[in-house]
Design a protein around this motif. Sequence first.
Motif, mmCIF file in Angstrom:
data_model
loop_
_atom_site.group_PDB
_atom_site.id
_atom_site.type_symbol
_atom_site.label_atom_id
_atom_site.label_comp_id
_atom_site.label_asym_id
_atom_site.label_seq_id
_atom_site.Cartn_x
_atom_site.Cartn_y
_atom_site.Cartn_z
ATOM 1 N N ARG A 1 10.898 7.043 6.893
ATOM 2 C CA ARG A 1 11.148 6.931 5.369
ATOM 3 C C ARG A 1 11.008 7.860 4.670
ATOM 4 O O ARG A 1 10.169 9.203 5.145
ATOM 5 C CB ARG A 1 9.978 5.895 4.907
ATOM 6 N N GLU B 1 6.533 7.228 8.166
ATOM 7 C CA GLU B 1 6.896 7.490 7.115
ATOM 8 C C GLU B 1 6.552 8.964 6.537
ATOM 9 O O GLU B 1 6.105 9.361 5.547
ATOM 10 C CB GLU B 1 6.093 6.699 6.228
ATOM 11 N N ASP C 1 2.296 4.008 8.928
ATOM 12 C CA ASP C 1 2.149 4.236 7.568
ATOM 13 C C ASP C 1 1.266 5.793 7.327
ATOM 14 O O ASP C 1 0.800 6.259 8.332
ATOM 15 C CB ASP C 1 1.673 3.401 6.561
ATOM 16 N N TRP D 1 7.297 -6.996 3.927
ATOM 17 C CA TRP D 1 6.560 -6.321 2.975
ATOM 18 C C TRP D 1 7.092 -6.670 1.572
ATOM 19 O O TRP D 1 6.531 -7.114 0.617
ATOM 20 C CB TRP D 1 6.517 -4.855 3.061
ATOM 21 N N CYS E 1 -2.470 1.641 3.654
ATOM 22 C CA CYS E 1 -2.447 1.617 2.171
ATOM 23 C C CYS E 1 -2.899 0.337 1.414
ATOM 24 O O CYS E 1 -3.335 0.591 0.248
ATOM 25 C CB CYS E 1 -0.942 1.712 1.884
ATOM 26 N N ASP F 1 4.084 -6.244 8.462
ATOM 27 C CA ASP F 1 3.667 -5.026 7.509
ATOM 28 C C ASP F 1 2.157 -5.241 7.437
ATOM 29 O O ASP F 1 1.355 -5.684 8.347
ATOM 30 C CB ASP F 1 4.379 -4.891 6.472
ATOM 31 N N MET G 1 13.881 -1.362 2.950
ATOM 32 C CA MET G 1 14.324 -2.784 3.376
ATOM 33 C C MET G 1 15.645 -3.211 2.597
ATOM 34 O O MET G 1 15.724 -2.816 1.356
ATOM 35 C CB MET G 1 13.302 -3.874 3.099
ATOM 36 N N ASP H 1 8.846 3.258 -2.176
ATOM 37 C CA ASP H 1 9.269 1.817 -1.715
ATOM 38 C C ASP H 1 10.340 1.032 -2.513
ATOM 39 O O ASP H 1 10.351 1.610 -3.601
ATOM 40 C CB ASP H 1 7.839 1.180 -2.112
ATOM 41 N N LYS I 1 5.453 0.147 12.847
ATOM 42 C CA LYS I 1 5.912 0.879 11.707
ATOM 43 C C LYS I 1 4.243 1.600 11.141
ATOM 44 O O LYS I 1 3.281 0.905 11.137
ATOM 45 C CB LYS I 1 6.101 -0.031 10.320
ATOM 46 N N TYR J 1 5.604 11.251 2.785
ATOM 47 C CA TYR J 1 4.228 11.846 2.496
ATOM 48 C C TYR J 1 4.106 13.259 2.474
ATOM 49 O O TYR J 1 3.281 13.780 2.238
ATOM 50 C CB TYR J 1 3.086 11.137 3.430
#
Length: 430
Positions: free
Chosen positions: A233, A209, A176, A53, A148, A98, A273, A237, A174, A213
């Motif tokens: 996460r 994530e 999101d 990403w 996203c 990603d 990352m 980002d 992953k 959120y």
Amino acid sequence: MVTLMMRLTGRRLQPPDCVLALSLMVLILWEIPGAWALDNGLAMTPTMGWLHWERFMCNTDCTEEPDSCISENLFMQMADLMDSDGWKEVGYEYLCIDDCWMAPQRDSKGRLQADPKRFPSGIRHLSNYVHSKGLKLGIYADVGKKTCAGYPGSLGHYDIDAETFADWGVDLLKFDGCHCDTLEQLADGYKHMSLSLNKTGRSIVYSCEWPLYMWPFKKPNYTEIRQYCNHWRNFGDIYDSWQSVKSILDWTSSNQRTVVSAAGPGGWNDPDMLVIGNFGLSWDQQITQMALWAIMAAPLFMSNDLRHISLQAKTLLQNKDVIAINQDPLGKQGYLLRKEDNIEVWERPLSELAWAVAVVNLQEIGGPRSYTISLASLGQGVACNPACHITELLPVKTKLGFYEWTSFVKTRINPTGTVLLQLKISQTTF
Ligand code: GLA
């Protein structure tokens, strides 16, 4: 729980025994790190790999930019390099796709499909290729209606998507959290996908994530998140900038009372990352990111171009001593111990009673600054008790020697740089 206690005590429990049993159970669980982690046996140390990403974003223009668009070629080239250039050897194992890999529509059977132009051989083929290099493949999807970047979301398709990923031989997801209507939908979706992945019977690391959120609306329940996710996460980002790295460190230290104890074998806080080897960080700032991601027991996903990376950045990312701290089997996340006069001291307990200590110079004016630390103030007073051997691991590996508990260690730190120390107990005093 009762069955386990019967096995332990060999008889049916009576009421007073129950109290005893419960205390024993609490004690046992207290002693087992990560007792409440997602029970898939994965991520016993923070996951290491590469994720597209930050460096490659949603570049889908393979006509204009064939070398940097999101395509099977990009991942095959990265797989080749992870294998040939020493990355795999030091632990970078998961090669992760990603957002923006998908075709805009599901197929006729309702399954997600890769963009046919950019991934003409399909994900199954890519995963075979990645596995043939001794690596693992990660993929990306979203708990809501859309990803996203606007590709098909998994809402209402959790089972079929988990099965598709397992059929393709995917090893990490992953997941999101864009495009959810309610917090309930977000939480139910994250839990549902965790169970769907589990049902496939394939070992798939589950990277969430969810808390990121949730935070704007409600404090996340980390005990619950840990039961469903292998890492999560918490914060926005990462960008290729010092400002971004600093904001992640600030968020983490400001919330350390909430997040540090949530981390342990099987479940980790994910500060996003590693951007080492790109354009935005100075050499000292790259050292700071590597050192602090080790202190934070962070998953280490590089997002850079392994085809074009300086020897210096490569050496830093492949530093075995620093990786060993990140991967320490005790699995306790470090924390900010003190901040004074723009110097931060972070510490992390390690196995065999060792400690890692990072001293960060946040002052962005002037030259290198000296900072002296009383050893008795480190590691809750025991890091160097009665004495210890100290090695500086970053910026340059240097044996600093033998120190007694009552003594001081002097560091000198470049602006925005970090000195990373390792303290190992020595029983001998003289
Ligand atoms: C969100 C995530 C990023 C990345 C993008 C992709 O912003 O936090 O890490 O996955 O979506 O669209």
